[in-house]
Design an enzyme around this catalytic site. Sequence first.
Site, mmCIF file in Angstrom:
data_model
loop_
_atom_site.group_PDB
_atom_site.id
_atom_site.type_symbol
_atom_site.label_atom_id
_atom_site.label_comp_id
_atom_site.label_asym_id
_atom_site.label_seq_id
_atom_site.Cartn_x
_atom_site.Cartn_y
_atom_site.Cartn_z
ATOM 1 C CG LEU A 1 24.525 49.465 96.152
ATOM 2 C CD1 LEU A 1 25.077 49.719 97.234
ATOM 3 C CD2 LEU A 1 24.629 48.174 95.941
ATOM 4 C CE1 TYR B 1 14.102 51.861 90.384
ATOM 5 C CE2 TYR B 1 12.052 51.361 90.534
ATOM 6 C CZ TYR B 1 13.291 50.785 90.650
ATOM 7 O OH TYR B 1 13.392 49.490 90.418
ATOM 8 C CE LYS C 1 13.104 45.773 90.979
ATOM 9 N NZ LYS C 1 14.007 44.616 90.753
ATOM 10 C CE1 TYR D 1 14.424 51.638 96.625
ATOM 11 C CE2 TYR D 1 13.606 52.384 94.619
ATOM 12 C CZ TYR D 1 14.086 52.768 95.766
ATOM 13 O OH TYR D 1 14.465 53.929 96.272
ATOM 14 C CB ALA E 1 16.785 37.095 81.905
ATOM 15 N N GLY F 1 22.874 37.854 86.731
ATOM 16 C CA GLY F 1 23.049 39.405 87.063
ATOM 17 C C GLY F 1 24.019 39.935 87.568
ATOM 18 C CE1 TYR G 1 22.415 46.023 98.018
ATOM 19 C CE2 TYR G 1 20.797 46.752 96.091
ATOM 20 C CZ TYR G 1 21.599 47.019 97.517
ATOM 21 O OH TYR G 1 21.052 48.084 98.225
ATOM 22 C CB SER H 1 24.261 48.935 91.458
ATOM 23 O OG SER H 1 23.058 49.320 90.726
ATOM 24 N NE ARG H 2 27.679 48.623 83.252
ATOM 25 C CZ ARG H 2 28.883 49.164 82.732
ATOM 26 N NH1 ARG H 2 29.697 49.362 83.398
ATOM 27 N NH2 ARG H 2 28.624 49.326 81.448
ATOM 28 C CB ALA H 3 21.370 48.390 87.409
HETATM 29 N N1 NAD Z 1 20.640 49.556 93.277
HETATM 30 C C1 NAD Z 1 19.558 49.839 93.752
HETATM 31 O O1 NAD Z 1 19.636 50.810 94.255
HETATM 32 C C2 NAD Z 1 18.648 48.629 93.974
HETATM 33 C C3 NAD Z 1 17.515 48.759 95.190
HETATM 34 C C4 NAD Z 1 16.652 47.828 95.191
HETATM 35 C C5 NAD Z 1 16.635 46.758 94.514
HETATM 36 N N2 NAD Z 1 17.595 46.557 93.270
HETATM 37 C C6 NAD Z 1 17.497 45.469 92.442
HETATM 38 O O2 NAD Z 1 18.702 44.720 92.767
HETATM 39 C C7 NAD Z 1 18.954 43.845 91.463
HETATM 40 C C8 NAD Z 1 20.368 44.047 91.014
HETATM 41 O O3 NAD Z 1 20.828 45.243 90.505
HETATM 42 P P1 NAD Z 1 21.684 46.279 90.858
HETATM 43 O O4 NAD Z 1 21.149 47.627 91.209
HETATM 44 O O5 NAD Z 1 22.725 45.650 92.203
HETATM 45 O O6 NAD Z 1 22.793 46.499 89.598
HETATM 46 P P2 NAD Z 1 23.595 45.692 88.881
HETATM 47 O O7 NAD Z 1 24.101 46.377 87.578
HETATM 48 O O8 NAD Z 1 24.799 45.116 89.540
HETATM 49 O O9 NAD Z 1 22.850 44.407 88.298
HETATM 50 C C9 NAD Z 1 21.633 44.431 87.367
HETATM 51 C C10 NAD Z 1 22.105 43.183 86.169
HETATM 52 O O10 NAD Z 1 21.002 42.953 85.301
HETATM 53 C C11 NAD Z 1 21.799 42.618 84.110
HETATM 54 N N3 NAD Z 1 20.853 42.531 83.188
HETATM 55 C C12 NAD Z 1 20.309 43.694 82.533
HETATM 56 N N4 NAD Z 1 19.252 43.296 81.669
HETATM 57 C C13 NAD Z 1 19.448 41.662 81.473
HETATM 58 C C14 NAD Z 1 19.034 40.899 80.654
HETATM 59 N N5 NAD Z 1 17.861 40.970 80.037
HETATM 60 N N6 NAD Z 1 19.326 39.561 81.134
HETATM 61 C C15 NAD Z 1 20.274 39.157 81.832
HETATM 62 N N7 NAD Z 1 20.788 40.043 82.619
HETATM 63 C C16 NAD Z 1 20.343 41.488 82.319
HETATM 64 C C17 NAD Z 1 23.036 43.884 83.914
HETATM 65 O O11 NAD Z 1 23.818 43.487 82.933
HETATM 66 C C18 NAD Z 1 23.566 43.746 85.624
HETATM 67 O O12 NAD Z 1 24.673 42.722 85.837
HETATM 68 C C19 NAD Z 1 18.040 44.516 90.256
HETATM 69 O O13 NAD Z 1 16.839 43.649 90.181
HETATM 70 C C20 NAD Z 1 17.667 45.684 91.142
HETATM 71 O O14 NAD Z 1 16.090 46.392 90.551
HETATM 72 C C21 NAD Z 1 18.457 47.620 93.110
#
Ligand code: NAD
Length: 297
Positions: free
Chosen positions: A228, A190, A198, A180, A80, A15, A22, A230-232
């Site tokens: 955070l 959300y 989650k 989260y 995945a 990811g 993250y 992030s892109r997602a």
């Molecule tokens: N950003 C926030 O606010 C936050 C808060 C709590 C938890 N999280 C969790 O942190 C984790 C990382 O997310 P992030 O926010 O850092 O964003 P991110 O965009 O850096 O990471 C998410 C990644 O998942 C990949 N992805 C999506 N579908 C996929 C698939 N089918 N197969 C493989 N890869 C796939 C995307 O290409 C991306 O690289 C996630 O589980 C997210 O839910 C994020």
Amino acid sequence: MLNIDLTGRRALVAGVADDAGYGFAIAKALADAGASVSVATWPPALNIFLNLLERGKMDESRRMADGSIMEFERIYPLDAIYDTLADAPEDIRTSKRYNERGDFSVQGVADRLVADFGERPLDILVHSIGNAPEVKKSLLEVSRAGYLGAVSASAYSLVSMVQRLGPLMRPKGSVLSLTYMASERVIPGYGGGMPSAKAALESDTRVLAFEAGRAYGLRVNTISAGPLASRAASAIGIIEKMVDYCAENSPLPEPVRAEDVGHVAAFLASPLASGITGTTLYVDKGYHAMGMAVPKE
Ligand SMILES: NC(=O)c1ccc[n+]([C@@H]2O[C@H](COP(=O)([O-])OP(=O)(O)OC[C@H]3O[C@@H](n4cnc5c(N)ncnc54)[C@H](O)[C@@H]3O)[C@@H](O)[C@H]2O)c1
């Protein structure tokens, strides 16, 4: 002096497709602690990621504490939601972003790790994947396919990875995912079934800790991270508001930094955390402890 030393350990962070999320911060913290780090990247994002790397656009964020630039040992394609290549529909397998990538399934990554590094190639597995095709839809609106898609990409993907990569991990290895607090409290906006995904991820963390602990001697934990941009997370549409709200209302009134999570991930991967498994650990400046917003002056 007590320090985190992951020298000689190999990590896979699934990811990572840019330097804003993250997963990247975790990869960097693990590398800073001495681990060899490979990443797994979603095929639709892989070309852009490789381009950014080649053009040096991430050199500054890849710079480690000792001044050197973090190098990824391998960059594997991974979608995945597919356990094996045969699970991917024909139109995906033959589409432009996938057809030259070889086996991009979870099993494909497991096979490549063994081909590249031998029978027991891994010590640290990080799942940093979240995706919901209908994230902007409320639970009153989300379709069955949208909801199950969120659970498939964001929760079952961890189960599949532990099933297929767990047996390749050396004893005392560490599995970590990111969750989260929308799993346990309502976060308006959300959507798309992500809160349900989650909640599943956190429950699975406990059960996998038991099962993979007994079967392979692994520890399985999840970090409940604060918001955070992030892109997602930008796909949610209100991430800036979430970041500001948490910073204003947390015991430590500041935004969570990606490095905060990276450092805890390195600790959890290290022998210093050998007594911690099955846990949801908050890295959110304490926001989860609050019961109401801080009253405005
Ligand atoms: N950003 C926030 O606010 C936050 C808060 C709590 C938890 N999280 C969790 O942190 C984790 C990382 O997310 P992030 O926010 O850092 O964003 P991110 O965009 O850096 O990471 C998410 C990644 O998942 C990949 N992805 C999506 N579908 C996929 C698939 N089918 N197969 C493989 N890869 C796939 C995307 O290409 C991306 O690289 C996630 O589980 C997210 O839910 C994020």
